[in-house]
Design an enzyme around this catalytic site. Structure first.
Site, mmCIF file in Angstrom:
data_model
loop_
_atom_site.group_PDB
_atom_site.id
_atom_site.type_symbol
_atom_site.label_atom_id
_atom_site.label_comp_id
_atom_site.label_asym_id
_atom_site.label_seq_id
_atom_site.Cartn_x
_atom_site.Cartn_y
_atom_site.Cartn_z
ATOM 1 N N PHE A 1 0.833 -1.217 0.000
ATOM 2 C CA PHE A 1 0.000 0.000 0.000
ATOM 3 C C PHE A 1 0.867 1.266 0.000
ATOM 4 N N LEU B 1 10.312 -0.430 3.864
ATOM 5 C CA LEU B 1 8.891 -0.494 4.241
ATOM 6 C C LEU B 1 8.373 -1.924 4.359
ATOM 7 N N ALA C 1 7.086 -5.244 5.415
ATOM 8 C CA ALA C 1 6.709 -5.699 6.760
ATOM 9 C C ALA C 1 5.413 -6.482 6.674
ATOM 10 N N THR D 1 6.013 2.938 12.728
ATOM 11 C CA THR D 1 4.625 3.243 13.089
ATOM 12 C C THR D 1 4.520 3.938 14.444
ATOM 13 N N ASP D 2 3.422 4.679 14.630
ATOM 14 C CA ASP D 2 3.175 5.303 15.941
ATOM 15 C C ASP D 2 2.769 4.267 16.991
ATOM 16 N N GLU D 3 2.440 3.035 16.528
ATOM 17 C CA GLU D 3 1.977 2.022 17.490
ATOM 18 C C GLU D 3 3.077 1.595 18.455
ATOM 19 N N TYR E 1 2.354 -7.049 16.517
ATOM 20 C CA TYR E 1 2.796 -6.185 15.413
ATOM 21 C C TYR E 1 3.638 -5.022 15.932
ATOM 22 N N LYS F 1 7.626 -4.025 15.404
ATOM 23 C CA LYS F 1 8.099 -2.755 14.805
ATOM 24 C C LYS F 1 9.002 -2.018 15.804
ATOM 25 N N ASN G 1 -2.568 5.439 7.812
ATOM 26 C CA ASN G 1 -2.691 5.957 6.442
ATOM 27 C C ASN G 1 -4.014 5.500 5.822
ATOM 28 N N LYS H 1 -7.986 -3.738 6.138
ATOM 29 C CA LYS H 1 -7.865 -2.597 7.048
ATOM 30 C C LYS H 1 -9.194 -1.834 7.098
ATOM 31 N N TYR I 1 -15.360 -3.049 15.963
ATOM 32 C CA TYR I 1 -14.845 -3.751 17.141
ATOM 33 C C TYR I 1 -15.291 -3.024 18.422
HETATM 34 P P1 NAD Z 1 1.401 -3.571 3.314
HETATM 35 O O1 NAD Z 1 1.070 -4.790 4.114
HETATM 36 O O2 NAD Z 1 0.378 -2.987 2.409
HETATM 37 O O3 NAD Z 1 2.687 -3.867 2.410
HETATM 38 C C1 NAD Z 1 3.797 -4.563 2.890
HETATM 39 C C2 NAD Z 1 4.632 -4.993 1.688
HETATM 40 O O4 NAD Z 1 5.784 -5.704 2.188
HETATM 41 C C3 NAD Z 1 3.901 -5.955 0.732
HETATM 42 O O5 NAD Z 1 4.098 -5.554 -0.607
HETATM 43 C C4 NAD Z 1 4.555 -7.297 0.999
HETATM 44 O O6 NAD Z 1 4.571 -8.153 -0.149
HETATM 45 C C5 NAD Z 1 5.966 -6.876 1.410
HETATM 46 N N1 NAD Z 1 6.628 -7.895 2.247
HETATM 47 C C6 NAD Z 1 6.108 -8.514 3.345
HETATM 48 N N2 NAD Z 1 6.996 -9.404 3.836
HETATM 49 C C7 NAD Z 1 8.100 -9.312 3.050
HETATM 50 C C8 NAD Z 1 9.365 -9.966 3.052
HETATM 51 N N3 NAD Z 1 9.659 -10.919 3.969
HETATM 52 N N4 NAD Z 1 10.285 -9.629 2.114
HETATM 53 C C9 NAD Z 1 9.989 -8.696 1.181
HETATM 54 N N5 NAD Z 1 8.797 -8.050 1.108
HETATM 55 C C10 NAD Z 1 7.865 -8.368 2.035
HETATM 56 O O7 NAD Z 1 1.923 -2.519 4.364
HETATM 57 P P2 NAD Z 1 1.742 -0.912 4.390
HETATM 58 O O8 NAD Z 1 0.490 -0.593 5.077
HETATM 59 O O9 NAD Z 1 2.016 -0.382 3.047
HETATM 60 O O10 NAD Z 1 2.949 -0.523 5.373
HETATM 61 C C11 NAD Z 1 4.265 -0.332 4.870
HETATM 62 C C12 NAD Z 1 5.193 0.000 6.021
HETATM 63 O O11 NAD Z 1 4.745 1.181 6.668
HETATM 64 C C13 NAD Z 1 5.251 -1.073 7.107
HETATM 65 O O12 NAD Z 1 6.571 -1.172 7.559
HETATM 66 C C14 NAD Z 1 4.337 -0.562 8.192
HETATM 67 O O13 NAD Z 1 4.741 -1.032 9.458
HETATM 68 C C15 NAD Z 1 4.537 0.928 8.051
HETATM 69 N N6 NAD Z 1 3.391 1.763 8.466
HETATM 70 C C16 NAD Z 1 2.140 1.532 7.967
HETATM 71 C C17 NAD Z 1 1.101 2.386 8.322
HETATM 72 C C18 NAD Z 1 -0.295 2.199 7.779
HETATM 73 O O14 NAD Z 1 -1.203 2.916 8.193
HETATM 74 N N7 NAD Z 1 -0.531 1.304 6.847
HETATM 75 C C19 NAD Z 1 1.341 3.462 9.193
HETATM 76 C C20 NAD Z 1 2.634 3.647 9.698
HETATM 77 C C21 NAD Z 1 3.656 2.807 9.309
HETATM 78 O O1 DAU Z 2 -1.132 3.596 13.512
HETATM 79 C C1 DAU Z 2 -0.435 3.076 12.418
HETATM 80 C C2 DAU Z 2 -0.908 1.677 12.113
HETATM 81 O O2 DAU Z 2 -2.211 1.795 11.556
HETATM 82 C C3 DAU Z 2 0.010 0.928 11.174
HETATM 83 O O3 DAU Z 2 1.267 0.756 11.773
HETATM 84 C C4 DAU Z 2 -0.585 -0.438 10.802
HETATM 85 O O4 DAU Z 2 0.240 -1.085 9.846
HETATM 86 C C5 DAU Z 2 -1.955 -0.203 10.202
HETATM 87 O O5 DAU Z 2 -2.569 -1.451 9.900
HETATM 88 C C6 DAU Z 2 -2.832 0.595 11.158
HETATM 89 O O6 DAU Z 2 -3.151 -0.196 12.341
HETATM 90 P P1 DAU Z 2 -4.619 -0.170 13.006
HETATM 91 O O7 DAU Z 2 -4.795 -1.424 13.778
HETATM 92 O O8 DAU Z 2 -4.890 1.118 13.680
HETATM 93 O O9 DAU Z 2 -5.516 -0.192 11.653
HETATM 94 P P2 DAU Z 2 -6.834 -1.030 11.250
HETATM 95 O O10 DAU Z 2 -7.295 -0.470 9.953
HETATM 96 O O11 DAU Z 2 -6.623 -2.508 11.341
HETATM 97 O O12 DAU Z 2 -7.861 -0.618 12.384
HETATM 98 C C7 DAU Z 2 -8.208 0.738 12.614
HETATM 99 C C8 DAU Z 2 -9.185 0.786 13.774
HETATM 100 O O13 DAU Z 2 -10.422 0.172 13.367
HETATM 101 C C9 DAU Z 2 -8.724 0.004 14.993
HETATM 102 O O14 DAU Z 2 -9.153 0.689 16.166
HETATM 103 C C10 DAU Z 2 -9.454 -1.333 14.893
HETATM 104 C C11 DAU Z 2 -10.761 -0.932 14.206
HETATM 105 N N1 DAU Z 2 -11.380 -1.968 13.328
HETATM 106 C C12 DAU Z 2 -10.594 -2.536 12.377
HETATM 107 C C13 DAU Z 2 -11.100 -3.485 11.527
HETATM 108 C C14 DAU Z 2 -10.238 -4.151 10.486
HETATM 109 C C15 DAU Z 2 -12.724 -2.287 13.444
HETATM 110 O O15 DAU Z 2 -13.451 -1.727 14.296
HETATM 111 N N2 DAU Z 2 -13.244 -3.215 12.598
HETATM 112 C C16 DAU Z 2 -12.490 -3.853 11.657
HETATM 113 O O16 DAU Z 2 -13.024 -4.724 10.919
#
Ligand code: NAD
Ligand code: DAU
Length: 353
Positions: free
Chosen positions: A16, A86, A88, A134-136, A159, A163, A189, A198, A216
């Site tokens: 993503f 990135l 993960a 991540t902020d988590e 998770y 991280k 994001n 997500k 949830y």
């Molecule tokens: P995502 O799950 O959409 O993408 C992860 C990518 O990593 C995928 O393309 C997957 O194929 C690749 N991958 C997984 N395991 C691998 C491995 N062993 N070797 C090589 N590639 C591998 O994740 P995202 O949401 O795009 O997040 C990207 C990064 O940003 C992560 O490190 C995540 O912790 C961080 N992050 C995400 C968010 C969010 O809201 N999504 C917020 C803050 C930080």
């Molecule tokens: O804060 C940054 C993080 O945000 C990233 O590091 C993670 O990679 C990313 O997945 C995201 O984590 P969250 O757990 O916050 O995101 P998610 O979209 O899974 O859930 C957002 C909120 O919604 C959380 O409070 C759980 C809730 N939720 C989620 C799902 C999937 C629901 O209530 N119902 C659902 O079905």
């Protein structure tokens, strides 16, 4: 630094956020050679990058960041001098089901990359290793307050613990080996190409297909949402201008309770789909809470704003509207990536029989 040639390794570029980062760097830095390394797990999809796949400064390599021999060779073969990491396992619910997969990829994988850079970069001058985190890692906030760069780490899910571990490894390589590292910790994001496990894309998909909207607990948890392209811009700024050894918080100054966010999505989609006001909200279903569910995340991104001049560009309502529109126009993408193994995950997670 921006005008120099570079061999830049971006890991997880088929995911993503990674796909938005790869697109930005390929388009903005023709003088860089961008190598996108991705294992193409369930979350990685090369369709995310169709528009730039033939660019002369871009190359995709399929591979696993935990494969030490392969990663060491890759650094040599491609003379890597910069890394934006990135790749993960990124989904909290999956980390509750299978924590070791997160330890393997997020902890071991980051260690393998750091070590390959240490072995290959005899001279650290001009090199850079950027870990996108991540902020988590900071744990959970109460009703008030913000995460700053000084907030102590307190991860609470497998998770976020993985991280946090990878952040610590990156910092250890800075202190021990003078590795030129930088880290950013970003909030949630949203935007196009977001995997529909997500919250936001899952809700969009379920509203469209009139399926239950699984909230949830009571839906009172708060997340701070940021447009993914604004995160990609922040990564660009931090990679080029961030101070070595420092960390930067990235966030949207945009807190939403989950339930309010789901109601807003229902409203936007009722209007777009020509449904009666309130029709989609009837699909809201309260389900069992996530184990160890963090109550609230909120980022203070003022360091990044004051020191490097970054700020979010898009209002949330506008970003959500664009996101909904993208999903409506890209249902083939959704069908493709949610077919197969994802259905098993979905049925298990939401008790669908
Ligand atoms: P995502 O799950 O959409 O993408 C992860 C990518 O990593 C995928 O393309 C997957 O194929 C690749 N991958 C997984 N395991 C691998 C491995 N062993 N070797 C090589 N590639 C591998 O994740 P995202 O949401 O795009 O997040 C990207 C990064 O940003 C992560 O490190 C995540 O912790 C961080 N992050 C995400 C968010 C969010 O809201 N999504 C917020 C803050 C930080
Ligand atoms: O804060 C940054 C993080 O945000 C990233 O590091 C993670 O990679 C990313 O997945 C995201 O984590 P969250 O757990 O916050 O995101 P998610 O979209 O899974 O859930 C957002 C909120 O919604 C959380 O409070 C759980 C809730 N939720 C989620 C799902 C999937 C629901 O209530 N119902 C659902 O079905």
């Amino acid at each position: 630094m921006i005008n120099m040639e570079r061999n830049l390794l971006i890991t997880g570029g088929a995911g993503f956020i990674g796909s938005h980062v790869v697109r930005l760097f390929v388009n903005n830095y023709p003088q860089y050679r961008i190598i996108n390394l991705d294992a193409l797990t369930y979350a990685g999809n090369l369709e995310n990058l169709r528009d730039i796949e033939n660019a002369p400064n871009y190359q995709f390599i399929k591979g696993d960041i935990t494969d030490e021999g392969f990663i060491n060779q890759l650094f040599k073969d491609h003379s890597i001098d910069g890394v934006i990491h990135l790749a993960a396992e990124s989904h909290v619910d999956r980390s509750i089901m299978d924590p070791l997969a997160f330890v393997r990829t997020n902890v071991l994988g980051t260690g393998v990359l750091l070590n390959a850079a240490r072995n290959y970069w005899k001279d650290m001058e001009g090199k850079r290793f950027y870990h996108v985190s991540t902020d988590e890692v900071f744990g959970s906030l109460g009703e008030t307050g913000f995460f700053t760069e000084e907030t102590p780490y307190d991860p609470r899910s497998p998770y976020s613990a993985s991280k946090a571990s990878s952040d610590h490894l990156v910092k250890a390589y800075f202190h021990t080996y003078n590795m030129p590292v930088v880290i950013s910790n970003c909030s949630n994001n949203y935007g196009s190409h977001h995997f529909p496990e997500k919250l936001i894309p899952l809700m969009i998909n379920n509203i469209l297909h009139k399926k239950p909207l699984p909230v949830y607990g009571k839906g009172e948890n708060v997340r701070d949402w940021l447009w993914v392209e604004d995160h990609a811009r922040a990564i660009d700024v931090i990679f080029h201008k961030g101070v070595i050894g420092e960390t930067y918080n990235v966030g949207g100054f945009n807190e939403w309770k989950n339930l309010d966010l789901v109601h807003l999505l229902c409203k936007i989609m009722d209007e777009k789909l020509g449904r009666q006001p309130g029709e989609s909200a009837k699909l809201i279903t309260y389900v069992k809470d996530r184990a160890g569910h963090d109550l609230r995340y909120a980022i203070d991104a003022s360091k990044l704003n004051k020191k490097l001049g970054w700020k979010p560009s898009l209002q949330f309502e506008e970003g959500l509207e664009k996101t909904v529109q993208w999903y409506l126009e890209n249902q083939d993408w959704v069908q493709h990536i949610t077919s197969g193994a994802y259905q098993e995950y979905y049925n298990h997670q939401y008790n669908v029989r």
